[in-house]
Design a protein around this motif. Structure first.
Motif, mmCIF file in Angstrom:
data_model
loop_
_atom_site.group_PDB
_atom_site.id
_atom_site.type_symbol
_atom_site.label_atom_id
_atom_site.label_comp_id
_atom_site.label_asym_id
_atom_site.label_seq_id
_atom_site.Cartn_x
_atom_site.Cartn_y
_atom_site.Cartn_z
ATOM 1 N N UNK B 1 0.827 -1.198 0.000
ATOM 2 C CA UNK B 1 0.000 0.000 0.000
ATOM 3 C C UNK B 1 0.860 1.247 0.000
ATOM 4 N N UNK B 2 1.911 1.203 0.805
ATOM 5 C CA UNK B 2 2.815 2.360 0.844
ATOM 6 C C UNK B 2 3.414 2.615 -0.544
ATOM 7 N N UNK B 3 3.779 1.543 -1.227
ATOM 8 C CA UNK B 3 4.350 1.694 -2.572
ATOM 9 C C UNK B 3 3.314 2.239 -3.548
ATOM 10 N N UNK B 4 2.075 1.790 -3.410
ATOM 11 C CA UNK B 4 1.023 2.264 -4.318
ATOM 12 C C UNK B 4 0.766 3.762 -4.116
ATOM 13 N N UNK B 5 0.762 4.173 -2.850
ATOM 14 C CA UNK B 5 0.562 5.597 -2.542
ATOM 15 C C UNK B 5 1.709 6.426 -3.122
ATOM 16 N N UNK B 6 2.929 5.942 -2.911
ATOM 17 C CA UNK B 6 4.102 6.674 -3.412
ATOM 18 C C UNK B 6 4.087 6.754 -4.932
ATOM 19 N N UNK B 7 3.700 5.651 -5.566
ATOM 20 C CA UNK B 7 3.689 5.621 -7.030
ATOM 21 C C UNK B 7 2.698 6.636 -7.592
ATOM 22 N N UNK B 8 1.479 6.638 -7.066
ATOM 23 C CA UNK B 8 0.465 7.558 -7.595
ATOM 24 C C UNK B 8 0.852 9.013 -7.334
ATOM 25 N N UNK B 9 1.291 9.288 -6.097
ATOM 26 C CA UNK B 9 1.635 10.674 -5.782
ATOM 27 C C UNK B 9 2.819 11.133 -6.629
ATOM 28 N N UNK B 10 3.760 10.231 -6.850
ATOM 29 C CA UNK B 10 4.922 10.562 -7.680
ATOM 30 C C UNK B 10 4.498 10.911 -9.102
ATOM 31 N N UNK B 11 3.567 10.138 -9.599
ATOM 32 C CA UNK B 11 3.069 10.385 -10.964
ATOM 33 C C UNK B 11 2.351 11.738 -11.025
ATOM 34 N N UNK B 237 1.372 -8.585 -7.828
ATOM 35 C CA UNK B 237 2.245 -8.307 -6.674
ATOM 36 C C UNK B 237 1.924 -6.985 -5.989
ATOM 37 N N UNK B 238 1.362 -6.049 -6.725
ATOM 38 C CA UNK B 238 1.049 -4.740 -6.141
ATOM 39 C C UNK B 238 -0.197 -4.773 -5.256
ATOM 40 N N UNK B 239 -0.985 -5.828 -5.342
ATOM 41 C CA UNK B 239 -2.275 -5.848 -4.632
ATOM 42 C C UNK B 239 -2.035 -5.922 -3.131
ATOM 43 N N UNK B 240 -2.570 -4.937 -2.421
ATOM 44 C CA UNK B 240 -2.256 -4.765 -0.998
ATOM 45 C C UNK B 240 -3.395 -5.191 -0.085
ATOM 46 N N UNK B 241 -4.423 -5.800 -0.644
ATOM 47 C CA UNK B 241 -5.578 -6.216 0.160
ATOM 48 C C UNK B 241 -5.838 -7.692 -0.100
ATOM 49 N N UNK B 242 -6.049 -8.454 0.959
ATOM 50 C CA UNK B 242 -6.363 -9.866 0.784
ATOM 51 C C UNK B 242 -7.242 -10.336 1.931
ATOM 52 N N UNK B 243 -7.890 -11.454 1.707
ATOM 53 C CA UNK B 243 -8.742 -12.064 2.736
ATOM 54 C C UNK B 243 -8.106 -13.393 3.137
ATOM 55 N N UNK B 244 -7.859 -13.537 4.419
ATOM 56 C CA UNK B 244 -7.275 -14.776 4.932
ATOM 57 C C UNK B 244 -8.418 -15.700 5.324
ATOM 58 N N UNK B 245 -8.420 -16.918 4.785
ATOM 59 C CA UNK B 245 -9.486 -17.857 5.140
ATOM 60 C C UNK B 245 -8.869 -19.209 5.474
ATOM 61 N N UNK B 246 -9.710 -20.140 5.871
ATOM 62 C CA UNK B 246 -9.249 -21.420 6.399
ATOM 63 C C UNK B 246 -9.920 -22.564 5.652
ATOM 64 N N UNK B 247 -9.146 -23.598 5.344
ATOM 65 C CA UNK B 247 -9.710 -24.801 4.727
ATOM 66 C C UNK B 247 -10.564 -25.532 5.763
ATOM 67 N N UNK B 248 -11.822 -25.798 5.388
ATOM 68 C CA UNK B 248 -12.713 -26.517 6.324
ATOM 69 C C UNK B 248 -13.182 -27.854 5.763
ATOM 70 N N UNK B 249 -12.857 -28.188 4.523
ATOM 71 C CA UNK B 249 -13.294 -29.469 3.979
ATOM 72 C C UNK B 249 -12.752 -29.718 2.588
ATOM 73 N N UNK B 250 -13.004 -30.931 2.109
ATOM 74 C CA UNK B 250 -12.538 -31.347 0.780
ATOM 75 C C UNK B 250 -13.586 -32.259 0.163
ATOM 76 N N UNK B 251 -13.591 -32.307 -1.145
ATOM 77 C CA UNK B 251 -14.372 -33.330 -1.848
ATOM 78 C C UNK B 251 -13.451 -33.965 -2.867
ATOM 79 N N UNK B 252 -13.037 -35.183 -2.575
ATOM 80 C CA UNK B 252 -12.099 -35.870 -3.468
ATOM 81 C C UNK B 252 -12.742 -36.124 -4.827
#
Lengths: 363, 363
Positions: B1-11, B237-252
């Motif tokens: 995020x810091x890099x994205x802010x710097x990039x836009x402001x620099x431009x 690589x620039x994407x600064x937002x993500x959702x952390x989730x957990x594996x709760x099951x499988x279907x072979x």
């Protein structure tokens, strides 16, 4: 909403089963209070935060209907130790074993349902699969295990893709028969299996009988929505949730009416896209709820709705829908639209002032 | 995020224009603080609630960039009287006249930009349309009017549908030229038009020059997302937002990995659906951010994600992604995904403990 609650509870009473509403749709204490007053017993939740909030408001019997994974075991334990009669769900030997160990290590016996897959929709164990008995074997208090098998549960989510009474009735029977069959296999193997829990709004309203089922779960029926109207289990008139927005602009060249209700208000849910009637981002109505057939909610930006005029060419849209006109939008999917807000503005059934009912979101 | 802010402001600094970030993406004081620290001047908001929250935190110069309609006039007035240097937007004679009357009746002069349509995307007045001068004429303090024309603004939202540098550069020039042309017409008609405001993340990052433009607005650049990667103005690589989730099951049988991160966590936004690379409900990565090419996030229910294994048949998914495994999902659309949460968990740029930055939602 009151009529929807009465209809579902009446149907469950007629079928002779306990009804455990899924509160993930409204996430609202005032709504749950009315469901319980109508005869519901126990609640179903989709997150442990819902369990926490509803327990804090006095609801003690709660089924967390998403398969639990180890990062949530401690949270479930805290809730149980605080007094929640919490039932959790597993669908694998791995989860069952780890949950049992977690209970044992913490001096607690988790109450558990096994998720059964009756329609290939998502998760769960097939009623005839050997794994069903393996999971049950891992849920035992014998030898000091920390998890107790309480029964089976299933959700025929593929019912959302149907749209004839015959198909819905058949799916309801498939859901019932599969879940009962899983319970019978467990009992034949020596397991107590007191709970047989099934449900989705479409199947709950389409079941002819529920022999062997002890409880039904359903959520979206409380508000209904355009997807449910497309499935055929409600009419547009039954829909109890809407978004009020305001006309902020027009484009005569394209026949667009622009509102301040975009996807942030409606959600991005396009659930009617695959149905016979695609409502775009929702059904446009006048503020009093009368549908406006010639305005199609075709596109949405964050805070802009773009309604396309499909009526007579040359119609003066600025005259017909002046700046400031309020429009009421019925949603594709009540669960998704409601989640965009932190409260409901409520029209009391018997008149009187508008009320504000809070809801909660998050995890 | 810091890099994205710097990039836009620099431009923006390189192009010699003032930058007024659109805070609708993050709705977070900590994020805005960093944008302003980097050189941003003034904020853009999509709701008056944002104006209220940011003003309460000390930000006084705010552009409400959605055409205002009469039901919001009083709210805007309250904010202005409280001290917000609030600029609002109109795009019709009707709105301009009513706003001017509202100001006059309340002893206030609203500061107003006229919205210009430079790409047929949504709202605004075409730069060459006669209506432009009619709207300007309605915004006058002469004769006691209560609204003052401050300039013009446009948003080339159709830039989201492009994906080549050439098309983006052309659209940036079209946005600039159209908005500047509108300002010139207004000035030729005797109106002061000090502000010429343009912007969208794709055009802001693609403009070769911004002659005649006084300020640029952009929002989603702060986090970026898969849609912006598809447009070509950032990398994954620039994407600064993500959702952390957990594996709760499988279907072979179907090759599915089930998680506890469904559409409630990701939003229903399927913004990459029409792009060259459709990411379903998001790009699946390991917890450390390394993309997992063989897991496609094809379906989502409220609290379930359904990831489809597209790798070698017969792979033991339970062994590869055991129950409890955490996965990180990069979103299609940062604005929509972030809105599903009331806070960000933040990894400090220079290390140290995770931080919690609140955000707000609603209206």
């Amino acid at each position: 909403m009151a009529a929807n609650i009465a209809r579902m509870q009446g149907r469950m009473d007629a079928l002779g089963v306990r009804f455990r509403p899924h509160v993930k749709t409204a996430k609202c204490l005032e709504v749950a209070r009315r469901q319980v007053a109508a005869g519901a017993r126990g609640l179903t939740v989709s997150t442990l935060k819902e369990a926490e909030c509803f327990f804090a408001a006095g609801y003690g019997d709660i089924l967390y209907a998403v398969a639990i994974a180890p990062p949530k075991f401690d949270h479930a334990l805290r809730l149980a130790k605080a007094g929640v009669r919490l039932t959790v769900v597993v669908e694998s030997v791995a989860a069952a074993e780890r949950l049992s160990r977690h209970g044992r290590e913490n001096g607690h016996v988790h109450t558990v349902l096994i998720e059964v897959d009756t329609d290939g929709h998502r998760s769960g164990i097939h009623p005839e699969a050997p794994a069903l008995l393996d999971v049950a074997a891992a849920l035992t208090v014998e030898g000091g295990g920390g998890a107790r098998l309480s029964g089976v549960m299933t959700h025929a989510g593929s019912s959302y893709g149907l749209n004839t009474p015959e198909a819905l009735t058949a799916m309801a029977e498939q859901e019932r028969a599969g879940c009962v069959r899983a319970a019978e296999r467990l009992r034949a193997a020596g397991h107590a299996c007191p709970v047989v829990s099934v449900g989705s709004t479409p199947t709950a309203l389409s079941a002819r009988h529920l022999e062997g089922v002890t409880e039904v779960r359903a959520g979206v029926y409380v508000f209904f929505d355009l997807v449910m109207a497309g499935v055929g289990v409600c009419t547009v008139d039954d829909i109890a949730l809407s978004v009020l927005c305001t006309v902020i602009g027009h484009r005569a060249d394209t026949g667009w009416v622009i509102t301040d209700g975009g996807w942030m208000a409606m959600s991005r849910d396009r659930g009617t896209q695959r149905q016979t009637k695609d409502y775009g981002y929702g059904l446009v109505a006048a503020a009093d709820g009368t549908p406006i057939a010639d305005l199609a909610f075709r596109d949405a930006n964050q805070e802009h709705g773009v309604l396309h005029w499909t009526g007579a060419v040359g119609t003066d849209l600025e005259a017909l829908f002046p700046i400031g006109t309020q429009l009421r939008i019925l949603p594709n999917h009540a669960c998704a639209t409601a989640a965009q807000f932190d409260a409901y503005t409520v029209l009391p059934k018997d008149g009187g002032d508008l009320q504000r009912w809070g809801r909660f979101n998050g995890w």
